[in-house]
Motif scaffolding. Structure first.
Motif, short mmCIF file in Angstrom:
data_model
loop_
_atom_site.label_atom_id
_atom_site.label_comp_id
_atom_site.label_asym_id
_atom_site.label_seq_id
_atom_site.Cartn_x
_atom_site.Cartn_y
_atom_site.Cartn_z
N ILE A 152 4.45 53.80 3.87
CA ILE A 152 3.14 54.04 4.48
C ILE A 152 2.44 55.18 3.77
O ILE A 152 3.09 56.11 3.27
CB ILE A 152 3.22 54.36 5.99
N CYS A 153 1.12 55.08 3.70
CA CYS A 153 0.36 56.17 3.10
C CYS A 153 -1.06 56.15 3.64
O CYS A 153 -1.44 55.23 4.36
CB CYS A 153 0.35 56.05 1.57
N ARG A 154 -1.82 57.16 3.31
CA ARG A 154 -3.18 57.29 3.77
C ARG A 154 -4.12 56.43 2.92
O ARG A 154 -3.92 56.31 1.71
CB ARG A 154 -3.59 58.76 3.65
N SER A 155 -5.13 55.86 3.52
CA SER A 155 -6.08 55.03 2.80
C SER A 155 -7.35 54.94 3.64
O SER A 155 -7.28 55.05 4.86
CB SER A 155 -5.48 53.64 2.59
N SER A 156 -8.50 54.77 3.01
CA SER A 156 -9.73 54.71 3.80
C SER A 156 -9.89 53.36 4.51
O SER A 156 -10.57 53.27 5.52
CB SER A 156 -10.95 54.99 2.91
N GLN A 157 -9.30 52.30 3.96
CA GLN A 157 -9.32 50.98 4.61
C GLN A 157 -7.89 50.60 4.95
O GLN A 157 -6.98 50.90 4.17
CB GLN A 157 -9.85 49.90 3.64
N THR A 176 -4.87 48.65 4.61
CA THR A 176 -4.45 47.85 3.46
C THR A 176 -2.98 47.48 3.61
O THR A 176 -2.15 48.33 3.89
CB THR A 176 -4.63 48.66 2.15
N LEU A 194 1.92 49.91 3.61
CA LEU A 194 0.76 50.01 4.48
C LEU A 194 -0.10 51.21 4.09
O LEU A 194 0.39 52.34 4.05
CB LEU A 194 1.23 50.29 5.91
N GLY A 195 -1.38 50.98 3.85
CA GLY A 195 -2.33 52.08 3.71
C GLY A 195 -3.14 52.18 5.00
O GLY A 195 -3.71 51.18 5.44
N LEU A 196 -3.17 53.36 5.62
CA LEU A 196 -3.79 53.50 6.94
C LEU A 196 -4.75 54.68 6.98
O LEU A 196 -4.41 55.78 6.52
CB LEU A 196 -2.70 53.74 8.00
#
Lengths: 340, 340
Positions: free
Chosen positions: B122-127, B129, B88-90
């Protein structure tokens, strides 16, 4: 040419050419695991600007690192790889050459560890995003897990720690580390850009069991992707045990020792990188002290760094006293400083 | 609360609570495939704004659809599921509740198809994903593949097509389809939001073989996630054969037939949705005509839609003539209109 110009249908055949013949072309890939082996599966997401940047990482290195990080999780389970799938999110304006170079680095890593790409997916995304899943297999009795450490086990680090973090420093601040030789700079940067999953350690453990006719060797462990301290703490938490790490035994890269002696690197900084730097992708293993000694004597750079004890304290024993290890200094996503 | 406030270490234990006890906590998950079965693996990436939007899809539905799309690829291989992993990119400012609801929808789908979540990242993402990988297994002789269709095979669609596209229309333009009953609207929207992977068809095929004591039943096929026309064309291309589809036999949702009769929907539009709408997640199968007839007579909504022929032409036979099918009308990522 940009990814957008080629389109999904144009890009797919090119990317599929990195898979072995006959593997792709259906809704899913078919693999043949060895009967009786457990299946091992791990997944990671890597996002441009969070996990890598053009400043520190070429597209080939992004591919190699992405594959290596997932393969390292398989090695950390004592497994051998079966294959890897990659889902790619790409901005339309990305140059096709970037994707080609990404796949070249990925394929190079897979080939090096005798495994293959077996499928993937591509879609549009505002940030370059890699979703990688690696599959492996392991004899059920030989699986390395975090929760099976026991008091009396020796703790082994399979190689030096802090090299990847020092390599990152050199990429971010090229003026740093002026006393390093060109060769030393290259090796530290290489440690950051081209980490090596330790399947050689997995093979060594199997040969050791086989040569000594051991039906089973209990090995607790994980990889040190989030740092040496994190690995020891996670294993202790999962196994409900404590640990003592002996600072003089911690394997620090020689160039860093030299920089500390020259006064170009503070000892506290070197220790911080060693314990919390992360991304060295070594294995941290807890096992019978005799086996541990045999392992490190066969593995350059490896060291017995401490021992598992009862209780729940995880302590670093230094010349001047004992310090508790904590997780809070490790890499944290979502925190404001989470940029690496 | 926002994802950023909780942080990765805070979020992980919550997400792990959706996995069966004992499965997560190591660098990778350990699964036990049935000896002798082939392993089936498929991966997908879903990106907010490209594959789903808050306008048409609740977080629960994003979770259900993400799981269902991957499970459908397993069904399309004739496989049964072993488990699923999700990366998960959040964005940090995303509400925690959104993630909780996503996982609830995902877990609901997995439970419905008797499978489990076995890991993630899980990781950081602008959209937002989602990188989803599903694992399954199949008896090697029972694998459904695209390249094994033969002239003389009947082509079966396991259910109606166009319902998902009509449901999307209702979500995007609620004023559309004024003559539809509340129940019909609900069913079309449901077809879009909660697609059902056809494991029941996989089970039926196994029972059919077993009851007739057939050592093997050759079934070519794939799912219709990218549209009925796309599926037929892909199978024909992979098998180096042609096909004739008979328009009167194409299974169209009853509400759409009625709208066409009422003049509220153009026949050409209905046909377009049926052939190219996509995301119905039915199976398109090519098999012996006797088996095909037995299958459709046991499966509500299923129909024999055509036949495999030699050559390479894929034709739609209508009352007024024959039209070649083409892929160009299907959904294409990276093209300027690729928003669904």
């Amino acid at each position: 040419m940009q990814v957008r110009e080629l389109g999904e249908q144009g890009l797919l055949p090119y990317l599929q050419s990195f898979c072995p013949p006959g593997v792709v072309g259906d809704d899913a890939a078919l693999l043949t695991p060895t009967p009786g082996q457990s299946l091992v599966v791990t997944t990671d997401m890597l996002v441009s600007g969070v996990h890598f940047s053009d400043q520190t990482t070429s597209p080939e290195d992004v591919g190699w690192r992405g594959a290596a990080a997932n393969l390292s999780d398989l090695a950390a389970m004592g497994a051998t790889p079966l294959g890897l799938v990659i889902a790619l999110g790409l901005p339309g304006e990305l140059e096709l050459e970037w994707v080609q170079r990404l796949y070249q680095g990925l394929a190079e890593c897979l080939q090096h560890y005798a495994t293959v790409l077996v499928g993937g997916d591509i879609c549009r995304s505002s940030q370059v995003t890699l979703g990688i899943t690696a599959l492996g297999q392991v004899e059920p009795t030989q699986a390395i897990q975090r929760h099976i450490a026991q008091p009396g086990d020796a703790i082994v680090a399979t190689g030096v720690h802090g090299a990847s973090r020092a390599g990152l420093e050199l990429l971010l601040q090229p003026a740093w580390g002026g006393s390093l030789s060109a060769q030393e700079r290259h090796e530290l940067i290489r440690a950051h850009q081209r980490p090596r999953p330790r399947f050689d350690v997995v093979r060594w453990l199997r040969c050791y069991c086989s040569e000594l006719h051991l039906p089973q060797l209990r090995v607790a462990g994980m990889d040190s992707s989030d740092g040496l301290a994190d690995a020891v703490l996670q294993i202790c938490r999962a196994s409900k045990v404590g640990a003592r790490l002996y600072q003089p035994q911690l394997p620090i890269p020689k160039p860093l020792t030299r920089l500390v002696e020259l006064g170009e690197l503070k000892l506290a900084q070197a220790r911080d990188w060693l314990l919390y730097g992360g991304e060295d992708f070594e294995l941290v293993l807890c096992l019978d002290p005799v086996a541990a000694q045999a392992l490190v004597s066969n593995l350059p750079g490896a060291a017995v760094v401490g021992e598992v004890v009862s209780g729940q304290d995880v302590l670093l024993v230094t010349e001047t006293g004992e310090l508790p290890l904590s997780l809070t200094q490790g890499f944290q996503h979502f925190s404001s400083s989470a940029q690496s």
